[in-house]
Design a protein around this motif. Structure first.
Motif, short mmCIF file in Angstrom:
data_model
loop_
_atom_site.label_atom_id
_atom_site.label_comp_id
_atom_site.label_asym_id
_atom_site.label_seq_id
_atom_site.Cartn_x
_atom_site.Cartn_y
_atom_site.Cartn_z
N VAL A 20 0.86 -1.18 0.00
CA VAL A 20 0.00 0.00 0.00
C VAL A 20 0.90 1.23 0.00
O VAL A 20 2.10 1.14 0.30
N ASP A 27 -8.11 -4.58 -6.35
CA ASP A 27 -7.23 -3.44 -6.09
C ASP A 27 -7.36 -2.93 -4.66
O ASP A 27 -7.03 -1.79 -4.37
N LYS A 28 -7.83 -3.78 -3.76
CA LYS A 28 -8.00 -3.40 -2.36
C LYS A 28 -7.28 -4.38 -1.44
O LYS A 28 -7.03 -5.53 -1.80
N PHE A 67 -7.67 -5.79 2.59
CA PHE A 67 -8.50 -5.80 3.79
C PHE A 67 -7.64 -6.31 4.97
O PHE A 67 -7.04 -7.37 4.89
N GLY A 101 -8.89 5.20 2.58
CA GLY A 101 -9.52 3.93 2.93
C GLY A 101 -10.78 4.10 3.77
O GLY A 101 -11.25 5.21 4.01
N ARG A 146 -10.13 -1.19 5.03
CA ARG A 146 -9.98 -1.39 3.58
C ARG A 146 -9.11 -0.25 3.04
O ARG A 146 -9.43 0.92 3.20
N PRO A 189 -6.52 1.09 -0.47
CA PRO A 189 -6.15 0.85 -1.87
C PRO A 189 -4.87 0.05 -1.96
O PRO A 189 -3.92 0.30 -1.21
N CYS A 190 -4.83 -0.91 -2.85
CA CYS A 190 -3.65 -1.76 -3.04
C CYS A 190 -2.68 -1.07 -3.99
O CYS A 190 -3.08 -0.48 -4.99
#
Length: 323
Positions: free
Chosen positions: A64, A101-102, A104, A156, A174, A176-177
């Motif tokens: 991230v 693209d996330k 957790f 997030g 959550r 963003p990746c």
């Protein structure tokens, strides 16, 4: 005193956020590094309450973009929250789950749980689910508000789930990746190419200057070099890149070199990887402990580069570590 300091720090952070005074130092981060730092922060509370704590990371490295200090603070706050509201001997589970693209990050416990009607206000400043709870344990309702603010600043979201009192709870972050890797191979000079004797080497050391210096020396010899600065990231990189040799510092924070070596040896694809320990200690007991952990070689710091080159050019590594 520690509790008071933590409350004051949280209040100051909330104040800074409300006035827009917090500046995030964003950089590409391995999620494992965030988790490691958070776990180190929360470990004393977990141990004091004798919780069964487990961490589950994905087999492939995930990244991230964010501020390491602040994201670690967020995860640590959620772990601490779970520890506070889970009775002694309870279970807490932290998991990292990539999805498209996330990313957790889930913190689940089997503690006291939360009434579903209280969930909407849970992240409000000074909100307390149960005002009868001893304030020495329950705090002032600052931590979760701070978590939400910092996660939002990272683009997030965070929320909580619970089936009710006595049913435990789960907090989910959550984010963003980030697709690009934090740990990149050290590039060779433009006029230099690896020869047939080159190796893919992973250098693992929490002293970044030492890791980078050693990597530059190895790359100048034509080797392909990767770097990692903690045990969790080292495992991710090793699984993804399959290095032929791992130069592994023993004195890593959190997950030391012995634990990393044992974890590497548990993966079939890495059983034949040559592990060379780097340590400031050279006692017989240290060497024996390294041998037991699965190391093939042992070098004391400061590492003699001629000895290292000799170890790398050996056609086979010894089955045991020389005394």
């Amino acid at each position: 005193v520690e509790h008071l300091v933590r409350l004051v720090d949280d209040l100051l952070d909330v104040s800074r956020i409300s006035r827009g005074k917090i500046e995030l130092k964003k950089e590409p981060l391995a999620v494992s590094a965030i988790v490691q730092r958070a776990v180190e922060t929360s470990q004393p509370l977990i141990e004091a309450r004798h919780h069964a704590f487990t961490v589950h990371l994905p087999p492939e490295p995930v990244y991230v973009e964010g501020d390491l200090v602040r994201l670690s603070q967020v995860v640590a706050n959620l772990i601490n929250n779970a520890a506070k509201y889970t009775d002694a001997g309870g279970c807490i589970r932290l998991s990292v789950e990539p999805a498209d693209d996330k990313i957790f990050i889930r913190v689940r416990d089997n503690g006291r749980g939360i009434d579903p009607s209280a969930l909407p206000g849970l992240f409000q400043l000074f909100y307390q689910v149960d005002r009868t709870i001893d304030r020495a344990e329950g705090g002032l309702g600052i931590g979760l508000s701070l978590v939400k603010s910092l996660v939002t600043m990272h683009g997030g979201e965070v929320w909580a789930n619970s089936e009710g009192r006595g049913q435990g709870s789960e907090f989910v972050i959550r984010l963003p990746c980030l697709r690009e890797s934090l740990v990149c191979p050290v590039s060779y000079p433009a006029d230099s190419k690896p020869d047939e004797g080159s190796l893919r080497i992973l250098v693992v050391d929490d002293n970044r200057d030492a890791a980078q210096s050693l990597s530059l020396l190895l790359s100048s010899e034509g080797h392909e070099v990767l770097q990692a600065y903690d045990g969790y990231t080292a495992l991710e990189v090793a699984l993804a890149e399959r290095p032929q040799v791992v130069l592994l510092d023993i004195g890593l924070p959190g997950m030391d070199g012995y634990a990393v070596a044992r974890a590497l040896r548990q993966h079939p694809a890495l059983k034949m990887t040559h592990l060379i320990a780097l340590s400031g200690y050279g006692r017989a007991m240290d060497r024996e402990q390294a041998r037991t952990a699965g190391f093939n070689g042992y070098l004391t710091k400061p590492v003699n580069f001629d000895e290292l080159q000799s170890a790398l050019t050996q056609p086979s590594f010894p089955d045991r570590i020389p005394g």
